[in-house]
Scaffold this motif. Structure first.
Motif, short mmCIF file in Angstrom:
data_model
loop_
_atom_site.label_atom_id
_atom_site.label_comp_id
_atom_site.label_asym_id
_atom_site.label_seq_id
_atom_site.Cartn_x
_atom_site.Cartn_y
_atom_site.Cartn_z
N ASP A 1 0.92 -1.20 0.12
CA ASP A 1 -0.14 -0.04 -0.08
C ASP A 1 0.87 1.31 -0.10
O ASP A 1 1.83 1.46 0.93
CB ASP A 1 -0.90 0.15 1.20
CG ASP A 1 -1.90 1.09 1.33
OD1 ASP A 1 -1.80 1.87 0.28
OD2 ASP A 1 -2.70 1.12 1.93
N ARG B 1 0.20 4.25 0.87
CA ARG B 1 0.06 5.21 1.91
C ARG B 1 0.74 4.59 3.11
O ARG B 1 1.34 5.38 4.03
CB ARG B 1 -1.43 5.26 2.30
CG ARG B 1 -2.40 5.94 1.56
CD ARG B 1 -3.81 5.55 1.68
NE ARG B 1 -4.25 4.52 1.62
CZ ARG B 1 -5.50 4.11 1.78
NH1 ARG B 1 -6.58 4.94 2.11
NH2 ARG B 1 -5.53 2.69 1.67
N SER C 1 4.00 6.34 5.07
CA SER C 1 4.09 6.49 6.46
C SER C 1 5.14 6.18 7.16
O SER C 1 5.67 6.73 8.03
CB SER C 1 2.62 6.14 7.13
OG SER C 1 2.67 4.63 7.01
#
Length: 465
Positions: free
Chosen positions: A287, A289, A293
């Motif tokens: 992913d 995202r 992060s």
């Protein structure tokens, strides 16, 4: 075939790739030229793993059974002249591993049909393979976020009496990839000697371990990139890309006999320095995202040992008076460790010794790339269609993972031998998934018994055309 003109197994919708937990259904077609007696007609579905000590041998020394189910579609009687159709359906266990074919072992799934005849009469058999794909979601692999990095320092002797040091550092942008994605590799070489180094080579490696009494390790290079050497006293940076070809996934969950590992090997030819970057190959990409992060540091450590957080994390926190932290006592000085050079390079070990100018001491130069190569290609099916991709029911691919190219043969799966294993691939023209609107009807669970406890499905003596 004597009294039988046709004895064939077919799968519904001509499907040959299934997922664990799915049902596999089809029809046994028999065309009889002359009536004859039979004791029974049975259909068997099984899956197993076989390991051998010889290349491409089928005399298995170790086997692992996943399921073995048999259903009787016709009892004792006379099989009359004409066409006959016998439907069958089996449930694939949810724990069955992905299909695999390597040099020293295979994970095989197949459906077989048998016609048992009276004594001294000829028995008839038919067999049809199918393939299983259990998707590996890279987001579920532990410690998968962040780059894979390693560094090593090597001291060497040249011109008989002179000594030098080379510092090799490498990092990949991620730890997990799917076929079609690009590995972004950054390598830094600091040559602290008076001799130009040899070329630098980065290889995508595959290691397959076959578990027997004496485990067999099959190691091969899948792709290789070569760059120029670094001049004496210089520090240089090399940035390269490696496209991940169609490969079996890293984890064969449910199989205890075959283990697949991937890593990037970065090495210098002179002096001989090598490090490895472990990576994972899966079916579902990371992913974006979560990757973003993982790059952001949640906290930093102050020089006095206290931890500070970002302003955004504490903007809404109430302000309360706090006492200033007490300074931590300074530890007693320790003697400097001795420098040791080991022939074994740990994939995640830092440099064994810090040298002045090893990082940022001199101006970095760019290393030009000399060659790219795809290794290990052999056999009649070594060339895989550029439009080939792994297929699984319900699996979709992003636009940047598809490539235009000539259509592959739609008669069946293609096989990629250049990766050291045989796995099914389908071109966009030959992939025919079942319609999503079709309900999934599960058959009786036959996994706990060699024969079904419920009545077999009904059948007509004449095929519906």
């Amino acid at each position: 075939m004597g009294k039988l003109q046709e004895f064939e197994l077919t799968f519904d919708n001509n499907k040959v790739v299934y997922s664990p937990g799915e049902s596999i259904s089809g029809t046994l077609k028999i065309k009889v030229a002359q009536s004859f007696q039979c004791k029974a007609i049975k259909v068997n579905c099984n899956g197993f793993c076989g390991i051998t000590n010889k290349v491409n041998d089928t005399a298995w020394t170790v086997e692992e059974q996943y399921f073995n189910s048999t259903v009787s579609v016709a009892d004792k009687g006379t099989l009359k002249q004409g066409d006959h159709c016998f439907p069958f359906k089996f449930l694939i266990p949810a724990t069955a591993p992905t299909s695999f074919e390597g040099n020293y072992g295979k994970i095989i799934y197949r459906v077989r049909a048998f016609v048992d005849t009276p004594r001294f009469a000829k028995d008839y058999k038919a067999e049809r393979p199918f393939y299983l794909l259990s998707l590996l979601n890279l987001n579920e692999v532990p410690d998968i976020l962040g780059p894979s990095s390693s560094a090593v320092t090597r001291q060497f002797t040249y011109l008989l009496v002179k000594t030098g040091t080379v510092v090799l550092q490498a990092q990949s942008d991620m730890k997990g990839y799917t076929p079609g994605q690009v590995i972004q590799l950054t390598t830094n070489i600091h040559n602290q000697s008076g001799k130009t180094t040899g070329t630098v080579v980065a290889s995508l490696m595959q290691r397959v371990t076959y578990e027997t009494k004496r485990p067999t390790h099959d190691v091969r290079a899948i792709a290789e990139v070569e760059g120029a050497g670094v001049k004496a006293g210089k520090e240089a940076e090399w940035k390269e890309q490696i496209i991940v070809p169609p490969l079996p996934q890293s984890s064969l969950s449910g199989c205890e006999l075959i283990k697949i590992e991937y890593y990037i090997k970065v090495s210098l030819k002179s002096p001989e320095v090598m490090l490895t970057l472990p990576i994972h190959i899966g079916n579902v990409s990371l992913d974006k995202r979560a990757r973003a992060s993982s790059k952001a540091a949640p906290s930093t450590s102050a020089p006095d040992g206290t931890t500070t957080t970002s302003a955004s994390a504490t903007a809404d926190a109430p302000t309360t008076p706090t006492m200033p932290p007490r300074p931590a006592p300074k530890p007693a000085p320790r003697p400097a460790p001795r420098s040791r050079v080991s022939s074994y390079i740990s994939p995640s070990a830092p440099p064994a010794e810090d040298h002045e100018g090893a990082v940022g001491g001199t101006t970095s130069e760019a290393i030009p790339t000399k060659s790219h190569s795809q290794l290990g290609a052999s056999g009649p099916h070594a060339a895989v269609s550029p439009s080939a991709f792994s297929y699984a029911p319900g699996l979709t691919f992003s636009q940047n993972q598809r490539h235009n190219g000539p259509a592959a043969d739609s008669s069946g799966p293609l096989f990629c031998v250049s990766t050291g294993a045989t796995i099914p691939f389908f071109s966009e023209s030959s992939a025919t998934p079942m319609p999503t609107s079709c309900p999934l009807i599960l058959p009786p669970d036959y996994r706990n018994s060699a024969y079904p406890q419920e009545a077999p499905p009904s059948y007509d003596e004449s095929c519906n055309t």
